[in-house]
Scaffold this active site. Structure first.
Site, PDB file in Angstrom:
ATOM      1  N   LYS A  27       0.634  49.760  37.616  1.00  0.00           N
ATOM      2  CA  LYS A  27       0.945  51.151  37.931  1.00  0.00           C
ATOM      3  C   LYS A  27       2.422  51.455  37.665  1.00  0.00           C
ATOM      4  O   LYS A  27       2.767  52.437  37.003  1.00  0.00           O
ATOM      5  CB  LYS A  27       0.593  51.436  39.401  1.00  0.00           C
ATOM      6  CG  LYS A  27       0.751  52.900  39.768  1.00  0.00           C
ATOM      7  CD  LYS A  27       0.488  53.146  41.254  1.00  0.00           C
ATOM      8  CE  LYS A  27      -0.959  52.962  41.624  1.00  0.00           C
ATOM      9  NZ  LYS A  27      -1.607  54.147  42.158  1.00  0.00           N
ATOM     10  N   ARG A  97       2.708  53.112  47.413  1.00  0.00           N
ATOM     11  CA  ARG A  97       1.445  52.561  46.919  1.00  0.00           C
ATOM     12  C   ARG A  97       1.630  51.149  46.371  1.00  0.00           C
ATOM     13  O   ARG A  97       2.701  50.819  45.865  1.00  0.00           O
ATOM     14  CB  ARG A  97       0.903  53.387  45.754  1.00  0.00           C
ATOM     15  CG  ARG A  97       0.511  54.788  46.099  1.00  0.00           C
ATOM     16  CD  ARG A  97       0.156  55.498  44.799  1.00  0.00           C
ATOM     17  NE  ARG A  97       0.386  56.914  44.892  1.00  0.00           N
ATOM     18  CZ  ARG A  97      -0.570  57.806  45.147  1.00  0.00           C
ATOM     19  NH1 ARG A  97      -1.807  57.428  45.305  1.00  0.00           N
ATOM     20  NH2 ARG A  97      -0.276  59.074  45.221  1.00  0.00           N
ATOM     21  N   GLY A 106      -8.731  50.122  45.023  1.00  0.00           N
ATOM     22  CA  GLY A 106      -8.958  50.322  46.448  1.00  0.00           C
ATOM     23  C   GLY A 106      -8.774  49.094  47.314  1.00  0.00           C
ATOM     24  O   GLY A 106      -9.064  49.113  48.507  1.00  0.00           O
ATOM     25  N   MET A 108      -5.968  47.434  47.993  1.00  0.00           N
ATOM     26  CA  MET A 108      -4.730  47.339  48.770  1.00  0.00           C
ATOM     27  C   MET A 108      -4.354  48.699  49.322  1.00  0.00           C
ATOM     28  O   MET A 108      -5.068  49.671  49.127  1.00  0.00           O
ATOM     29  CB  MET A 108      -3.643  46.735  47.913  1.00  0.00           C
ATOM     30  CG  MET A 108      -3.910  45.250  47.702  1.00  0.00           C
ATOM     31  SD  MET A 108      -2.651  44.484  46.736  1.00  0.00           S
ATOM     32  CE  MET A 108      -2.775  45.360  45.235  1.00  0.00           C
ATOM     33  N   ARG A 364      -3.705  54.148  33.344  1.00  0.00           N
ATOM     34  CA  ARG A 364      -3.957  52.712  33.173  1.00  0.00           C
ATOM     35  C   ARG A 364      -5.158  52.572  32.245  1.00  0.00           C
ATOM     36  O   ARG A 364      -5.916  53.534  32.063  1.00  0.00           O
ATOM     37  CB  ARG A 364      -4.241  52.042  34.514  1.00  0.00           C
ATOM     38  CG  ARG A 364      -5.451  52.609  35.205  1.00  0.00           C
ATOM     39  CD  ARG A 364      -5.676  51.972  36.552  1.00  0.00           C
ATOM     40  NE  ARG A 364      -6.697  52.725  37.282  1.00  0.00           N
ATOM     41  CZ  ARG A 364      -6.971  52.587  38.549  1.00  0.00           C
ATOM     42  NH1 ARG A 364      -6.299  51.739  39.279  1.00  0.00           N
ATOM     43  NH2 ARG A 364      -7.910  53.295  39.123  1.00  0.00           N
ATOM     44  N   HIS A 482     -15.538  54.955  44.658  1.00  0.00           N
ATOM     45  CA  HIS A 482     -15.357  53.508  44.715  1.00  0.00           C
ATOM     46  C   HIS A 482     -16.573  52.773  44.158  1.00  0.00           C
ATOM     47  O   HIS A 482     -16.456  51.872  43.327  1.00  0.00           O
ATOM     48  CB  HIS A 482     -15.102  53.103  46.176  1.00  0.00           C
ATOM     49  CG  HIS A 482     -14.970  51.628  46.354  1.00  0.00           C
ATOM     50  ND1 HIS A 482     -16.003  50.843  46.794  1.00  0.00           N
ATOM     51  CD2 HIS A 482     -13.938  50.795  46.104  1.00  0.00           C
ATOM     52  CE1 HIS A 482     -15.595  49.592  46.827  1.00  0.00           C
ATOM     53  NE2 HIS A 482     -14.355  49.532  46.420  1.00  0.00           N
ATOM     54  N   SER A 792     -23.749  15.520  18.337  1.00  0.00           N
ATOM     55  CA  SER A 792     -23.896  16.724  19.146  1.00  0.00           C
ATOM     56  C   SER A 792     -23.574  16.345  20.592  1.00  0.00           C
ATOM     57  O   SER A 792     -24.226  15.459  21.166  1.00  0.00           O
ATOM     58  CB  SER A 792     -25.319  17.274  19.032  1.00  0.00           C
ATOM     59  OG  SER A 792     -25.426  18.417  19.840  1.00  0.00           O
ATOM     60  N   CYS A 859     -24.478  20.887  22.511  1.00  0.00           N
ATOM     61  CA  CYS A 859     -25.754  21.510  22.859  1.00  0.00           C
ATOM     62  C   CYS A 859     -26.024  21.488  24.356  1.00  0.00           C
ATOM     63  O   CYS A 859     -27.094  21.857  24.804  1.00  0.00           O
ATOM     64  CB  CYS A 859     -26.903  20.879  22.077  1.00  0.00           C
ATOM     65  SG  CYS A 859     -27.128  19.134  22.432  1.00  0.00           S
ATOM     66  N   TYR A 879     -19.955  23.709  15.413  1.00  0.00           N
ATOM     67  CA  TYR A 879     -20.827  24.755  15.956  1.00  0.00           C
ATOM     68  C   TYR A 879     -21.064  24.547  17.452  1.00  0.00           C
ATOM     69  O   TYR A 879     -20.810  23.471  17.997  1.00  0.00           O
ATOM     70  CB  TYR A 879     -22.164  24.795  15.204  1.00  0.00           C
ATOM     71  CG  TYR A 879     -23.037  23.586  15.449  1.00  0.00           C
ATOM     72  CD1 TYR A 879     -23.911  23.534  16.543  1.00  0.00           C
ATOM     73  CD2 TYR A 879     -22.995  22.483  14.599  1.00  0.00           C
ATOM     74  CE1 TYR A 879     -24.698  22.417  16.777  1.00  0.00           C
ATOM     75  CE2 TYR A 879     -23.775  21.371  14.827  1.00  0.00           C
ATOM     76  CZ  TYR A 879     -24.627  21.342  15.927  1.00  0.00           C
ATOM     77  OH  TYR A 879     -25.385  20.241  16.166  1.00  0.00           O
TER      78      TYR A 879
HETATM   79  C1  PEP Z   1     -27.163  17.341  27.571  1.00  0.00           C
HETATM   80  O1  PEP Z   1     -27.245  16.313  28.250  1.00  0.00           O
HETATM   81  O2  PEP Z   1     -26.147  18.039  27.509  1.00  0.00           O
HETATM   82  C2  PEP Z   1     -28.326  17.803  26.807  1.00  0.00           C
HETATM   83  C3  PEP Z   1     -28.232  18.854  26.013  1.00  0.00           C
HETATM   84  O3  PEP Z   1     -29.501  17.163  26.997  1.00  0.00           O
HETATM   85  P1  PEP Z   1     -30.458  17.400  28.258  1.00  0.00           P
HETATM   86  O4  PEP Z   1     -29.951  18.578  29.000  1.00  0.00           O
HETATM   87  O5  PEP Z   1     -31.807  17.586  27.718  1.00  0.00           O
HETATM   88  O6  PEP Z   1     -30.290  16.105  28.989  1.00  0.00           O
END
Ligand code: PEP
Ligand code: MG
Length: 906
Positions: A27, A97, A106, A108, A364, A482, A792, A859, A879
């Protein structure tokens, strides 16, 4: 030089500017900036956030120099305003303020009209010629000051829960009732004069202290109360939800008072440079004639639309500022345009008109919901106000999540019984059971129930319940109340100003257009249209495919990001869904999910309880046609894209949880006694199955399982290749900890590929790689990568094995850990970058040290978490892979990571 704690602004010049948010709060920095832009701002000064930190470090005191600096700043304001603080003839009044670095609506405290005392009041009356107005201002000061400074900041706990403000309100209502008045505005100057004395006596009685009659004492009381409110319960709870650190502190803004309630040529309002609920590029806001700012946001009176464009069916009859004060509206409109052009973002502004003169009180960056964020970002880029990268940074992954949120099924809505209409403050649909208090909302939600919090209006005390509720419905308030503000910030479905609701929170019931509903009854909301329905209406997912703005933003994100985005899917339908969301392959296909249908589970069980290799091989081979069909479906759905298929992972006993009937059936089928079957199942029992006979340990002990799965993958790949479908299978070995484990499995897989290609007389490409989910695999990644063609990271298991926390049992102590700051968040949701992250980095470095082109992904669940995605970008992964519905979020998060961190180091 002594540290500067006070920053002045006024009369077109300011000590600070917009870049000083950390020091001056949002502010204060923006008031300074507006001043520098030549926009009319009441003069004042900001006491820095550093002073707040000092205040807490020095036992809640301020240094002597501060008093001198404040006196000097007050003198400057006096000069500009031509009035004097504490003067009996021409007194200057101040507002005090809070203002933190990031806005905490809101949360404070604020004190207005500071400087009114028994001595200055007559001067004020002479100046305004309006006795009623002055006594009303005095009454408001006493109410606010006693509540904020004398009770809350002083840490006084109200006896039997009734705070001083509530008791003063009660006195006001008593007087109105006794005199037969309906509205506050019915009170005369004499009434208010009397009320002021009643207020003072009440304050003395409730708090045991006299309301201070000294302007300076009032000012310092206000300043310290703002500092105190930083550590107030509400503010702390809001900071926890929004992840705002405690040590930021708040600034204090002291500013000359201007009044929107000085008569019909005065007004006050709140507006947005674009519509914050839809993102549409129209000036949007609300105003009230003859009112103080708090009247608009507190939801006590439902405000008027600011212009003709903002009128709806329900507000058509109300007069807009554009119609009532066209000249001032024009000035305001040109200021809002200037502000948006200057800040290059949607602004949330507050203004007051005092006797025909416009003053800007605040600007703001405005909060907005997901759909509005996307629209504004894309349109501002198309208008050349911002570039693509800025547009991508303007949409938070959580806001994109809102676009994936459900809506009320339009078909169900047509047939539903409409209970009432309100203002559409937060779009999307929701259904839930009615609750009337924030505590109930929180408690019911904890039990897994969907609830809708129904209140007359919400206040900052309710935020925990608002957060827990699926949606919020209020009887009062406007689009800037609010409830609307908070819901919009969170992208929550919300309807406000639903005036047909008559709520009796004590009896836990409400009546609406002749219907009675009680706590626990189901209702449904369409927050996009502001409609309330009886019962539980079905919800449907929105159509992203035809959302051009969303598609555009995603194209930009895709241009910017370096990380690939894959999905975790084990069914062709999920794969297709993820592909539609933009997935570029499958990062994890868990094959164990494929074994649970009745026919397959029987073969699976036969395999598991088989006592020798011949029997086991026979049983396993029964599964081959099923698996081939599974892989055929998935590879086809992802044609042209890589598909990582993981070999069987979980401990086998998960498949032989048999009841008596199943034992009978299976033993008959296998031609063995029930006792023998039970004994075999019993022998599979493990004390610690997560660390037991699972992952590649299964395929090593029972190579025929790996053979069957590899064969099924390759036969499907061969068939599709023959059909002209491009396939890229990647066979993934789970839970490798030693390179010899991997090599053992890889030789089986390669053998199967060779056999199938020969048998089917066809060639296709494939890779063999491994999950990295055991610390040892990270440490010895250079040994594993000699033969593994991709990695992975299975960060679910890697988190489990690094912390030694069971992923299935962490719920027993995690809440305690979070509450006591032992962990900042759930490490199974957001990657522990400091611990598990180091292992990931080590795995990447060591893996690539022997195979520079090693393809690496993630993953585990973390693949869909924006903070973890940022880490993956920095760690040089190729990825991330996440569940289908997280794919759009991951695309955006990956682009943001590229913008924030620059190019990946690989
Ligand atoms: C993991 O362990 O991160 C994984 C992807 O395999 P799961 O969750 O099937 O054990
Ligand atoms: Mg795992």
């Amino acid at each position: 030089m002594a540290k500067k704690y006070v920053y002045f602004f006024g009369d077109g010049k300011a000590d600070g500017n917009a870049s000083m948010k950390e020091l001056l709060g949002g502010k204060g920095a923006n008031l300074a900036e507006m001043c520098n832009l030549g926009i009319p701002v009441p003069p004042g000064f900001t006491i820095t956030t550093e002073m707040c930190t000092y205040y807490y470090q020095k036992n809640k005191t301020v240094p002597k120099e501060l008093e001198k600096d404040v006196d000097e700043a007050v003198a400057k304001v006096e000069k500009i305003m031509g009035a004097k603080f504490g003067d009996t003839k021409n007194p200057l009044l101040f507002s005090v303020r809070s203002g933190a670095r990031s806005s905490m609506p809101g949360m404070m405290e604020t004190v207005l009209n500071v400087g009114l005392t028994s001595e200055t009041i007559s001067g004020m009356i002479d100046q305004t010629h309006n006795e009623r107005f002055v006594y009303d201002a005095y009454r408001r000061l006493i109410a606010m000051y006693s509540d904020v400074v004398m009770e809350k900041a002083a840490g006084v706990e109200p006896a039997d829960g009734h705070g001083v403000r509530e008791q003063l309100e009660h006195e006001l209502e008593k007087m109105k009732k006794a005199r037969g008045y309906n509205f506050d505005t019915d009170l005369t100057a004499d009434d208010l004069k009397e009320l002021v004395e009643i207020y003072k006596a009440k304050v003395k009685q409730v708090l045991g202290k006299t309301f201070p009659d000294n302007p300076k004492e009032q000012l310092w009381g206000g300043v310290k109360a703002v500092f105190q409110s930083w550590m107030g319960k509400r503010a702390i709870s809001y900071r926890r939800i929004e992840n705002i650190p405690d040590d930021w502190g708040t600034a204090v803004n002291v500013q000359a008072m201007v009044f929107g309630n000085m008569g019909d040529d005065s007004a006050t309002g709140v507006a947005f440079t674009r519509n914050p609920a839809t993102g549409e590029n129209v000036f949007y806001g609300e105003w009230l004639p003859n009112a103080q700012g708090e009247d608009v946001v507190a939801g006590i009176r439902t405000p008027n639309p600011i212009n003709k464009a903002g009128k709806t069916e329900d507000t058509e009859h109300l007069s807009s500022l554009e119609e009532s004060m066209p000249k001032l509206y024009k000035q305001l409109d040109s200021i809002e345009k200037k502000l948006e052009r200057h800040y290059k973002d949607m602004q949330d502004i507050e203004f007051t008109i005092q006797k025909g003169r416009l003053w800007m009180l605040q600007t703001r960056v405005g909060k907005r919901n997901g759909p509005a964020a996307v629209r504004m970002a894309v349109e501002m880029c198309q208008e050349k106000l911002i570039d693509k990268k800025t547009a991508v940074m303007r949409v938070k992954p959580s806001q994109l999540d809102e676009l994936l949120h459900p809506m009320v099924d339009p078909e169900a809505e047509k047939k539903a019984r409409e209970l009432a209409k309100g203002l559409p403050a937060g779009p999307g649909g929701a259904n839930g059971m009615i609750v009337f208090t924030a505590d109930a909302a929180e408690a019911w939600a904890k039990e897994g129930k969907a609830v809708i919090l129904v209140r007359n209006e919400t206040s900052p005390e309710d935020v925990h319940g608002m957060h827990a509720a699926a949606a919020i419905l209020t009887a009062k308030g406007g689009m800037t109340s609010h409830a609307a503000l908070v819901a919009r910030g969170w992208g929550k479905c919300c309807i406000v100003g639903c005036s047909a609701l008559q709520i009796d929170a004590r009896k836990k019931q409400l009546s609406v257009n002749g219907r009675w509903l009680k706590e626990g009854d189901w209702i449904s909301l369409n927050g996009t249209r502001g409609r309330v329905y009886e019962g539980k209406l079905a919800l449907v997912q929105p159509d992203l495919e035809h959302n051009k703005l969303y598609q555009k933003l995603m194209t930009w994100a895709d241009e910017i990001r370096e990380l690939g985005i894959r999905t975790n899917a084990d069914r062709p339908e999920d794969a297709a869904q993820a592909r539609a969301f933009g997935a570029e392959g499958i990062g994890l296909c868990r094959t164990e999910h494929m074994f649970f249908d009745p026919e397959r589970i029987m073969a699976m069980r036969e395999m598991i309880v088989a006592e020798n290799e011949t029997d086991r091989r026979k049983a396993v081979m029964k599964l081959l046609p099923f698996q081939r069909k599974d892989f055929y479906g998935i590879l086809k759905a992802m044609k042209g894209l890589p598909v990582t298929i993981r070999l069987l992972d979980p401990p086998l006993h998960e498949f032989v949880n048999l009841d008596e009937k199943q034992v009978k059936e299976l033993s008959k089928k296998l031609g063995i006694t029930e006792e023998k079957l039970k004994a075999r199942v019993e022998s599979l029992h493990e004390l610690n199955p997560m660390l037991g006979h699972r992952g590649c340990r299964l395929g090593i002990a029972y190579p025929e399982i790996t053979e069957m799965q590899a064969r099924a993958i390759f036969e499907a790949a061969a068939d599709l290749t023959k059909e002209g479908v491009k396939v890229y299978p990647e066979v993934m070995v789970p839970l490798t900890g030693i390179y010899t484990e991997f090599d053992n499995q890889k030789s089986i897989i390669d053998r199967m590929a060779k056999e199938v290609m020969k048998e089917k007389n066809v060639k296709f490409k494939y890779l063999v790689g491994t999950m990295i989910e055991i610390p040892r695999a990270c440490v010895t990644a250079n040994e594993i990568a000699k033969t593994a063609e991709f990695f992975s990271f299975g960060t679910n298991d890697l988190t489990q094995t690094t912390f030694g926390f069971s992923r299935d049992d962490i719920g027993g102590f995690l809440p305690y850990y979070l509450e006591h700051n032992i962990l900042p968040n759930d490490p199974f949701q957001s990657l522990d970058q400091n611990g598990v992250g180091q292992l990931v980095e080590m795995g990447v470095k060591r893996g690539r040290s022997v195979r520079a082109e090693l393809k690496i992904g993630i993953c585990g669940e973390h693949g869909g978490d924006p903070d973890s995605i940022d880490f993956c970008h920095r760690a040089g992964l190729n990825y991330v892979s996440c569940s289908p519905f997280r794919v759009p979020i991951a695309r955006l998060a990956a682009a943001r990571a590229a913008i924030q961190n620059g190019p990946q180091k690989k």
